[in-house]
Design a protein around this motif. Structure first.
Motif, PDB file in Angstrom:
ATOM      1  N   GLU A  30       0.827  -1.216   0.000  1.00  0.00           N
ATOM      2  CA  GLU A  30       0.000   0.000   0.000  1.00  0.00           C
ATOM      3  C   GLU A  30       0.860   1.266   0.000  1.00  0.00           C
ATOM      4  O   GLU A  30       0.592   2.226  -0.716  1.00  0.00           O
ATOM      5  CB  GLU A  30      -0.855  -0.044   1.273  1.00  0.00           C
ATOM      6  CG  GLU A  30      -2.063   0.831   1.280  1.00  0.00           C
ATOM      7  CD  GLU A  30      -2.702   0.813   2.675  1.00  0.00           C
ATOM      8  OE1 GLU A  30      -3.003   1.888   3.178  1.00  0.00           O
ATOM      9  OE2 GLU A  30      -2.857  -0.296   3.253  1.00  0.00           O
ATOM     10  N   GLN A  31       1.940   1.225   0.814  1.00  0.00           N
ATOM     11  CA  GLN A  31       2.804   2.418   0.910  1.00  0.00           C
ATOM     12  C   GLN A  31       3.641   2.568  -0.360  1.00  0.00           C
ATOM     13  O   GLN A  31       3.842   3.681  -0.849  1.00  0.00           O
ATOM     14  CB  GLN A  31       3.727   2.303   2.136  1.00  0.00           C
ATOM     15  CG  GLN A  31       3.025   2.427   3.470  1.00  0.00           C
ATOM     16  CD  GLN A  31       2.122   1.252   3.779  1.00  0.00           C
ATOM     17  OE1 GLN A  31       2.398   0.111   3.388  1.00  0.00           O
ATOM     18  NE2 GLN A  31       1.013   1.506   4.462  1.00  0.00           N
ATOM     19  N   LEU A  32       4.113   1.462  -0.908  1.00  0.00           N
ATOM     20  CA  LEU A  32       4.928   1.533  -2.131  1.00  0.00           C
ATOM     21  C   LEU A  32       4.090   2.092  -3.286  1.00  0.00           C
ATOM     22  O   LEU A  32       4.600   2.834  -4.134  1.00  0.00           O
ATOM     23  CB  LEU A  32       5.475   0.144  -2.472  1.00  0.00           C
ATOM     24  CG  LEU A  32       6.534  -0.370  -1.476  1.00  0.00           C
ATOM     25  CD1 LEU A  32       6.689  -1.889  -1.568  1.00  0.00           C
ATOM     26  CD2 LEU A  32       7.883   0.310  -1.700  1.00  0.00           C
ATOM     27  N   ALA A  33       2.812   1.758  -3.275  1.00  0.00           N
ATOM     28  CA  ALA A  33       1.917   2.250  -4.338  1.00  0.00           C
ATOM     29  C   ALA A  33       1.734   3.761  -4.255  1.00  0.00           C
ATOM     30  O   ALA A  33       1.364   4.404  -5.242  1.00  0.00           O
ATOM     31  CB  ALA A  33       0.569   1.548  -4.243  1.00  0.00           C
ATOM     32  N   LYS A  34       1.996   4.321  -3.090  1.00  0.00           N
ATOM     33  CA  LYS A  34       1.834   5.775  -2.926  1.00  0.00           C
ATOM     34  C   LYS A  34       3.067   6.550  -3.389  1.00  0.00           C
ATOM     35  O   LYS A  34       3.042   7.777  -3.497  1.00  0.00           O
ATOM     36  CB  LYS A  34       1.541   6.101  -1.459  1.00  0.00           C
ATOM     37  CG  LYS A  34       0.138   5.648  -1.077  1.00  0.00           C
ATOM     38  CD  LYS A  34      -0.190   5.877   0.365  1.00  0.00           C
ATOM     39  CE  LYS A  34      -1.630   5.441   0.618  1.00  0.00           C
ATOM     40  NZ  LYS A  34      -1.903   5.059   1.979  1.00  0.00           N
TER      41      LYS A  34
END
Ligand SMILES: NC(=O)C1=CN([C@@H]2O[C@H](COP(=O)(O)OP(=O)(O)OC[C@H]3O[C@@H](n4cnc5c(N)ncnc54)[C@H](O)[C@@H]3O)[C@@H](O)[C@H]2O)C=CC1
Ligand SMILES: O=C(O)C(=O)CO
Length: 324
Positions: free
Chosen positions: A221-225
């Protein structure tokens, strides 16, 4: 009689002499259950232990009834069960500060190496691919004047901010549990929440300790941001990043590259998919690994153990409440 201590790391000769001046030293290779079993008497007598990287938990402590101090040759202490040590009134000593500047240099090395593809193109030169004027398939991206986000604005984070601000004219973002006045005043660092830092940074640099809170803090989720042009640098502890999710993000082109000094499993297995990705620079946990700094860390750890076992601790204690 001198207190007995167990040394589970090789020390430079002069530091070994210093340790032996104060203690009866048993040198062992590690703290594994097998070593403990084979040296039961030494562990039963030990009032101190000194070394690094080995797990020290409740089960280990059952074999060390006289232990009063543990001295780790590291600043990170996630391999220690601090609550179990504190319950037994065992002081945990570590080596902050002496390694700060060296680790910040390592992080800057990863920033530069990933952005400029230094390792990848150097390998191409070695295998004879440099045959003429180079084209865009050899180009990297600029570091100077970009935005660097820091997760973990502690000692190392601050030293990194100094390099990035003064050396590379970078904009500094940081996420922390509270505002860091010095970082804001000296390096114009801007506090932001994690999502904003991930979305705005060209380089996301992790210098966090591993805790229950930081475990897998950076996942899918964080990498996608993050920007698809952004680079992730981890020099904190491997498990702060969900490595499977990171591999997927790199394969899918969700982020541009990664520079890693730490991994979920160390040494990194040779069949790790990370090693087949050209946009990954993987270092063997060398954050503090210079001759000078490793010497200074070992000296600090020896002094820490001497201070702890002579009731003279002034600094570097993780659980100072046990000293009262
Ligand atoms: N790659 C390597 O060889 C090395 C890695 N390290 C790692 O770097 C870590 C940091 O070292 P220092 O800067 O000396 O420690 P430090 O204690 O000065 O800094 C850590 C910072 O992280 C912050 N922090 C902790 N949990 C957080 C959370 N959940 N969210 C946001 N911020 C959080 C703390 O408030 C603190 O400011 C060490 O614990 C170790 O794991 C340290 C030395 C070498
Ligand atoms: O000190 C630490 O925590 C390390 O990871 C090695 O220097």
């Amino acid at each position: 009689m001198k207190p007995s201590v167990i040394l589970y790391k090789t020390l430079p000769d002069d530091l070994l002499v210093r340790l032996k001046n104060h203690f009866t030293v048993t040198q062992l290779k590690d703290l594994s259950p097998e070593t403990v079993r084979q040296n039961a008497q030494a562990f039963a007598e030990a009032e101190g232990i000194l070394g690094s990287s080995e797990k020290v938990d409740k089960a280990f402590l059952e074999h060390t009834p006289k232990l009063r101090a543990a001295s780790t040759v590291s600043v990170g202490y996630d391999n220690f069960d601090v609550d179990a040590l504190s319950e037994r009134h065992i002081a945990l000593m570590h080596t902050p500060t002496v390694l700060t500047e060296t680790v910040a240099d390592t992080i800057m090395t990863l920033v530069l190496a990933t952005a400029r593809r230094a390792v990848e193109v150097a390998e191409r030169v070695k295998v004879g691919e440099w045959k003429g004027s180079i084209g865009p398939d050899w180009f990297g991206i600029d570091v100077h004047h970009k935005t660097l986000g820091i997760l973990g604005m502690g000692r190392i984070g601050l030293a990194l901010a100094q390099r990035a601000h003064f050396g590379f004219s970078m904009t500094i973002l940081y996420n922390a549990r509270r505002h860091h006045q010095e970082a804001e005043e000296r390096f114009n660092a801007r506090y932001c929440d994690l999502d904003t830092l991930l979305a705005e940074s060209d380089f996301v640099c992790i210098s966090l300790p591993l805790t229950d809170e930081t475990y897998h803090l950076i996942g899918a989720e964080q990498l996608a941001k993050m920007k698809s042009s952004a680079i992730l640098i981890n020099a904190g502890r491997g498990p702060v990043v969900d490595e499977k999710a990171l591999i997927q993000a790199l394969v899918d082109g969700k982020i541009h590259a990664a520079g890693l000094d730490v991994f979920e499993q160390e040494p990194l297995p040779v069949d790790s998919p990370l090693l087949s990705l050209p946009n990954v620079v993987a270092l063997p946990h060398i954050g503090s690994a210079t001759h000078e700094t490793r010497y200074n860390m070992a000296a600090c750890a020896v002094d820490n153990l001497i201070a702890a076992l002579s009731g003279n601790v002034k600094e570097n204690c993780v659980n100072p409440q046990v000293l009262k």
